[in-house]
Motif scaffolding. Structure first.
Motif, mmCIF file in Angstrom:
data_model
loop_
_atom_site.group_PDB
_atom_site.id
_atom_site.type_symbol
_atom_site.label_atom_id
_atom_site.label_comp_id
_atom_site.label_asym_id
_atom_site.label_seq_id
_atom_site.Cartn_x
_atom_site.Cartn_y
_atom_site.Cartn_z
ATOM 1 N N ALA A 1 45.174 47.008 32.466
ATOM 2 C CA ALA A 1 44.861 46.696 33.869
ATOM 3 C C ALA A 1 43.611 45.831 33.949
ATOM 4 C CB ALA A 1 44.657 47.990 34.660
ATOM 5 N N GLY A 2 43.426 45.213 35.116
ATOM 6 C CA GLY A 2 42.223 44.454 35.408
ATOM 7 C C GLY A 2 41.579 45.026 36.658
ATOM 8 N N LEU A 3 40.272 44.851 36.798
ATOM 9 C CA LEU A 3 39.591 45.437 37.957
ATOM 10 C C LEU A 3 38.328 44.660 38.295
ATOM 11 C CD1 LEU A 3 37.428 48.444 36.865
ATOM 12 C CD2 LEU A 3 38.886 47.254 35.244
ATOM 13 N N THR A 4 37.877 44.837 39.538
ATOM 14 C CA THR A 4 36.643 44.227 40.021
ATOM 15 C C THR A 4 35.870 45.288 40.805
ATOM 16 O OG1 THR A 4 37.831 42.134 40.292
ATOM 17 C CG2 THR A 4 35.681 42.297 41.343
ATOM 18 N N LEU A 5 34.545 45.350 40.594
ATOM 19 C CA LEU A 5 33.720 46.291 41.359
ATOM 20 C C LEU A 5 32.330 45.705 41.567
ATOM 21 C CD1 LEU A 5 32.342 49.204 39.190
ATOM 22 C CD2 LEU A 5 33.697 47.403 38.164
ATOM 23 N N GLU A 6 31.581 46.265 42.501
ATOM 24 C CA GLU A 6 30.211 45.830 42.740
ATOM 25 C C GLU A 6 29.290 46.487 41.713
ATOM 26 O OE1 GLU A 6 29.143 46.613 46.772
ATOM 27 O OE2 GLU A 6 30.655 45.259 47.593
ATOM 28 N N PRO A 7 28.252 45.758 41.265
ATOM 29 C CA PRO A 7 27.350 46.301 40.245
ATOM 30 C C PRO A 7 26.760 47.664 40.622
ATOM 31 C CG PRO A 7 26.923 43.966 40.571
ATOM 32 C CD PRO A 7 27.922 44.363 41.611
ATOM 33 N N ARG A 8 26.466 47.872 41.902
ATOM 34 C CA ARG A 8 25.823 49.131 42.322
ATOM 35 C C ARG A 8 26.743 50.345 42.144
ATOM 36 N NH1 ARG A 8 27.427 50.356 47.693
ATOM 37 N NH2 ARG A 8 28.609 48.659 48.648
ATOM 38 N N GLY B 1 28.907 37.287 40.988
ATOM 39 C CA GLY B 1 28.184 38.316 41.729
ATOM 40 C C GLY B 1 28.804 39.706 41.685
ATOM 41 N N VAL B 2 29.941 39.846 40.978
ATOM 42 C CA VAL B 2 30.581 41.154 40.843
ATOM 43 C C VAL B 2 30.819 41.445 39.353
ATOM 44 C CG1 VAL B 2 31.704 41.062 43.097
ATOM 45 C CG2 VAL B 2 32.905 40.150 41.083
ATOM 46 N N LEU B 3 31.327 42.637 39.058
ATOM 47 C CA LEU B 3 31.707 42.974 37.685
ATOM 48 C C LEU B 3 33.223 42.896 37.573
ATOM 49 C CD1 LEU B 3 29.438 46.069 36.934
ATOM 50 C CD2 LEU B 3 28.868 43.638 36.900
ATOM 51 N N LYS B 4 33.683 42.191 36.545
ATOM 52 C CA LYS B 4 35.120 42.091 36.312
ATOM 53 C C LYS B 4 35.431 42.733 34.968
ATOM 54 C CE LYS B 4 36.102 38.141 39.240
ATOM 55 N NZ LYS B 4 36.756 36.836 39.382
ATOM 56 N N GLY B 5 36.541 43.472 34.921
ATOM 57 C CA GLY B 5 36.834 44.204 33.699
ATOM 58 C C GLY B 5 38.288 44.165 33.287
ATOM 59 N N SER B 6 38.491 44.550 32.018
ATOM 60 C CA SER B 6 39.826 44.640 31.458
ATOM 61 C C SER B 6 39.968 46.018 30.824
ATOM 62 C CB SER B 6 40.004 43.537 30.408
ATOM 63 O OG SER B 6 41.353 43.407 30.052
ATOM 64 N N ALA B 7 41.042 46.722 31.166
ATOM 65 C CA ALA B 7 41.255 48.091 30.682
ATOM 66 C C ALA B 7 42.460 48.154 29.754
ATOM 67 C CB ALA B 7 41.462 49.030 31.865
ATOM 68 N N ARG B 8 42.369 48.994 28.725
ATOM 69 C CA ARG B 8 43.481 49.274 27.819
ATOM 70 C C ARG B 8 43.575 50.785 27.642
ATOM 71 N NH1 ARG B 8 43.767 44.812 28.992
ATOM 72 N NH2 ARG B 8 44.133 42.929 27.738
ATOM 73 N N SER B 9 44.791 51.304 27.473
ATOM 74 C CA SER B 9 44.930 52.750 27.392
ATOM 75 C C SER B 9 45.741 53.212 26.199
ATOM 76 C CB SER B 9 45.566 53.294 28.672
ATOM 77 O OG SER B 9 45.398 54.692 28.728
ATOM 78 N N VAL B 10 45.619 54.495 25.899
ATOM 79 C CA VAL B 10 46.352 55.121 24.797
ATOM 80 C C VAL B 10 47.721 55.578 25.298
ATOM 81 C CG1 VAL B 10 44.211 55.923 23.740
ATOM 82 C CG2 VAL B 10 45.437 57.447 25.275
ATOM 83 N N GLN B 11 48.589 55.900 24.357
ATOM 84 C CA GLN B 11 49.921 56.380 24.694
ATOM 85 C C GLN B 11 49.827 57.660 25.533
ATOM 86 O OE1 GLN B 11 52.647 54.606 23.754
ATOM 87 N NE2 GLN B 11 53.875 55.972 25.018
ATOM 88 N N GLY B 12 50.484 57.658 26.678
ATOM 89 C CA GLY B 12 50.543 58.864 27.498
ATOM 90 C C GLY B 12 49.551 58.914 28.648
ATOM 91 N N VAL B 13 48.517 58.063 28.609
ATOM 92 C CA VAL B 13 47.526 58.049 29.699
ATOM 93 C C VAL B 13 47.734 56.772 30.525
ATOM 94 C CG1 VAL B 13 45.084 58.047 30.331
ATOM 95 C CG2 VAL B 13 45.851 59.368 28.355
#
Length: 250
Positions: A115-122, A80-92
């Motif tokens: 990083a990992g994150l969870t948020l509501e679809p809205r 019922g939620v959105l789950k995500g995975s984040a990757r970043s460039v050098q320096g950010v």
């Protein structure tokens, strides 16, 4: 017993093969979405599809990052939620960028590179805008050109078992302690390149002592045609790893 072990190995191979297929399919879909997304958001890429498998979004985020060189976030639907995975460039610092958008998040965690994150679809669209702004503040013009930091320039003749053993004393390697990167100029190709799975480059180079070194360039199909000349001389930027096959190390 042996029968159970063989059955388990077969099952694991099937699972791994299935996962690779899901990974490839998800990457293709993410790539198509990224082409459109990149026109609207200048500093980051945040992609979502309900059907994407939670187990592969991290590797897909890394591959999209490699192609577009922008902090990248891949999201899917789960419980019922959105789950995500984040990757970043050098320096950010992606964790700090997420912190700046925490009003739109249910939870998040990680470090500067991933990083990992969870948020509501809205909250997805509002989060996309806020995340892009947060990244833009941290992503300078100089950072937007990918760089490879070279630790030392060496000749292939310097690569000996002793040299490799000393190198391994710097292990374990990871985000805070990356594997050393070397530059060698004027290297002679001693085999024509092969293209593995239509994306990975493989060829060999020789040093002045006649020793042969195998070279693998992951996800580098663009270099395949330019390397078609036997005896061509090139510059290489690379890391060293040991390959063990049939009890022999190289």
């Amino acid at each position: 017993d042996e029968h159970d072990a063989a059955a388990l190995a077969e099952e694991l191979e099937f699972v791994n093969r299935e996962r690779r297929e899901i990974d490839t399919e998800t990457f293709k879909e993410a790539e198509q979405l990224a082409e459109v997304y990149a026109l609207n958001y200048a500093s980051s890429i945040v992609l979502y599809k309900e059907s994407w498998h939670l187990g592969v979004i991290g590797i897909v985020a890394s591959r999209i990052l490699e192609k577009y060189y922008r902090p990248t976030l891949i999201l899917t639907a789960a419980d019922g939620v959105l789950k995500g995975s984040a990757r970043s460039v050098q320096g950010v610092n992606v964790y700090e960028a997420l912190q700046a958008c925490e009003e739109f998040l249910l939870q998040f965690g990680g470090h500067e590179h991933a990083a990992g994150l969870t948020l509501e679809p809205r909250n997805l669209e509002a989060f996309r805008k806020a995340f892009d702004r947060a990244v833009e503040e941290r992503f300078t013009i100089e950072m937007r050109v990918p760089e490879i930091k070279v630790d030392a320039e060496i000749a292939l003749e310097q690569i000996t078992p002793k040299f490799f053993n000393v190198l391994n004393q710097f292990a374990p390697f990871g985000p805070k302690n990356p594997r050393p990167v070397f530059l060698t100029r004027n290297v002679k190709l001693c085999s024509l390149p092969q293209l593995l799975k239509e994306k990975h480059l493989k060829f060999s180079v020789c040093d002045a002592l006649g020793r042969r070194f195998e070279v693998v360039g992951f996800n580098m199909p663009d270099y395949f045609k330019p390397l078609q000349t036997p005896g061509k001389r090139i510059g290489l930027v690379y890391s060293l790893t040991e390959n063990v096959w049939n009890g022999r190390a190289s």
